[in-house]
Design a protein around this motif. Sequence first.
Motif, PDB file in Angstrom:
ATOM      1  N   LEU A 106       0.723  -1.211   0.073  1.00 17.93           N
ATOM      2  CA  LEU A 106      -0.047   0.027  -0.030  1.00 17.93           C
ATOM      3  C   LEU A 106       0.750   1.279  -0.053  1.00 17.93           C
ATOM      4  O   LEU A 106       0.552   2.110  -0.838  1.00 17.93           O
ATOM      5  CB  LEU A 106      -0.839   0.172   1.190  1.00 17.93           C
ATOM      6  N   ILE A 107       1.905   1.201   0.851  1.00 18.97           N
ATOM      7  CA  ILE A 107       2.719   2.533   0.814  1.00 18.97           C
ATOM      8  C   ILE A 107       3.497   2.512  -0.442  1.00 18.97           C
ATOM      9  O   ILE A 107       3.693   3.498  -1.058  1.00 18.97           O
ATOM     10  CB  ILE A 107       3.773   2.300   2.165  1.00 18.97           C
ATOM     11  N   ASP A 108       4.004   1.451  -0.963  1.00 19.87           N
ATOM     12  CA  ASP A 108       4.444   1.429  -2.250  1.00 19.87           C
ATOM     13  C   ASP A 108       3.680   1.927  -3.544  1.00 19.87           C
ATOM     14  O   ASP A 108       4.004   2.975  -4.195  1.00 19.87           O
ATOM     15  CB  ASP A 108       4.910   0.194  -2.754  1.00 19.87           C
ATOM     16  N   ASN A 109       2.537   1.522  -3.529  1.00 16.85           N
ATOM     17  CA  ASN A 109       1.357   1.810  -4.557  1.00 16.85           C
ATOM     18  C   ASN A 109       1.099   3.288  -4.466  1.00 16.85           C
ATOM     19  O   ASN A 109       0.624   3.788  -5.526  1.00 16.85           O
ATOM     20  CB  ASN A 109       0.318   0.789  -4.668  1.00 16.85           C
ATOM     21  N   ASN A 110       0.975   3.591  -3.189  1.00 20.28           N
ATOM     22  CA  ASN A 110       0.327   5.102  -3.066  1.00 20.28           C
ATOM     23  C   ASN A 110       1.071   6.048  -2.727  1.00 20.28           C
ATOM     24  O   ASN A 110       0.820   7.366  -2.843  1.00 20.28           O
ATOM     25  CB  ASN A 110      -1.012   4.918  -2.079  1.00 20.28           C
ATOM     26  N   VAL A 111       2.569   5.928  -2.659  1.00 24.60           N
ATOM     27  CA  VAL A 111       3.302   7.148  -1.996  1.00 24.60           C
ATOM     28  C   VAL A 111       4.709   6.803  -2.885  1.00 24.60           C
ATOM     29  O   VAL A 111       4.889   7.883  -3.532  1.00 24.60           O
ATOM     30  CB  VAL A 111       3.622   6.996  -0.427  1.00 24.60           C
ATOM     31  N   SER A 112       5.361   5.743  -2.756  1.00 28.36           N
ATOM     32  CA  SER A 112       6.816   5.826  -2.971  1.00 28.36           C
ATOM     33  C   SER A 112       6.561   5.671  -4.662  1.00 28.36           C
ATOM     34  O   SER A 112       7.291   6.390  -5.286  1.00 28.36           O
ATOM     35  CB  SER A 112       7.739   4.691  -2.644  1.00 28.36           C
ATOM     36  N   SER A 113       5.841   4.757  -5.189  1.00 27.25           N
ATOM     37  CA  SER A 113       5.965   4.621  -6.636  1.00 27.25           C
ATOM     38  C   SER A 113       5.491   5.905  -7.403  1.00 27.25           C
ATOM     39  O   SER A 113       5.975   6.230  -8.317  1.00 27.25           O
ATOM     40  CB  SER A 113       5.065   3.430  -6.982  1.00 27.25           C
ATOM     41  N   PRO A 114       4.257   6.590  -7.081  1.00 30.14           N
ATOM     42  CA  PRO A 114       3.726   7.603  -7.722  1.00 30.14           C
ATOM     43  C   PRO A 114       4.895   8.838  -7.677  1.00 30.14           C
ATOM     44  O   PRO A 114       5.178   9.631  -8.557  1.00 30.14           O
ATOM     45  CB  PRO A 114       2.497   8.294  -6.904  1.00 30.14           C
ATOM     46  N   LEU A 115       5.692   8.866  -6.455  1.00 27.99           N
ATOM     47  CA  LEU A 115       6.611  10.072  -6.181  1.00 27.99           C
ATOM     48  C   LEU A 115       7.703   9.787  -7.176  1.00 27.99           C
ATOM     49  O   LEU A 115       8.367  10.545  -7.671  1.00 27.99           O
ATOM     50  CB  LEU A 115       6.864  10.010  -4.793  1.00 27.99           C
TER      51      LEU A 115
END
Length: 364
Positions: free
Chosen positions: A295-304
């Motif tokens: 969830l962190i990867d899909n919604n925070v790190s990847s988009p950034l």
Amino acid sequence: MTSKELSYGIVRAVAVIAAILLLLLFLYKVATVIVYCIVSVVFSLLLYPLVLFLRRKLKFRNTLAVVVSLLLVIFFISGIVLLFVPLIISQGENLSLLDINSLENNYNRLLNDVTIYLGSHNIDLQQIAKSSNLTSFSNFEFIPNFLNNIVSTIGNIGMGFASVLFISFFILKERSSFSIAFKNVLPVNQKEKVLNSVEKINEMLSKYFLGLLLQLFIILVLYFIVFLIFGVENALIIALLCAVFNIVPYVGPIIATFVAGILIMISSIGTGADFSTETLPTTIYVLIGMFIVQLIDNNVSSPLIFSKSTNSHPLEIFLVILIAGILFGITGMIIAVPFYTSLKVIGKEFLPENRIIKALTKNL
């Protein structure tokens, strides 16, 4: 139209179709070489800044700069391997990966524990396995094939890495010659557009692949933290394995979750931990933690990380990866984003007034 002209047209059409089919067959047969070339081009783009640094700052000759750059890459990768090999061996011993008989016993014990646990909840695992044609997984028949596939994969990776290094050497060494030859074969009226496209693709793909490495590192750290919190044995090696699976969009995290769950349960065999009160709850908590990491990867790190490199809407990327996966499998899913990004750059350069292209490339 005379009969002679009609016959000539039919023969010509058949010849063209035959030539196209032969070309497609040839491309299919040499698909591996094409992939090596594409990877070499991307690798060369990423390595070229280092070559420039050695040439301009340290005054190296071009060939020497290329050789030193490639050697540094080889030393770096060798250092990573040497760093992890002792750990992998020790963790592999703990996981009984070096002892097939022990692993089979642990696997059978795990299946027995799962069967007893599900049986206490009125779920017949053996009947489900028979009805789903999964009986081979209950008698360990798949392990020899799995190990053979691993050995074959490692061999292919080694050959591919050597091929990429060899091709990359000449791409970097003869970069100026290739560039001049490429410019000479371009149509004069399209030369500027093509060169602009190449430059833009170079810039965006460099950012994309660097961003991908950063994403995998973040996932590795987060997985490692989750495994440490719940006291998972072999935390680092399992986290590393799961992070590598994330190279495959969407499907990779699912595979990583499944593999992590199996490895965690197998590693608890022989420790005296009760399956229903200790092993199973720990595994569930870890899987929940991995889900939170995703969830962190899909919604925070990847988009950034990828917002500046692809300039594409998440739904757009999802559809592209889904279509590529349906058409070309796992390989298609891995190369979908960089390939689609390149097509967008080319479309904007050559068809800037097309309404569809304009809508898709408004952020480029």
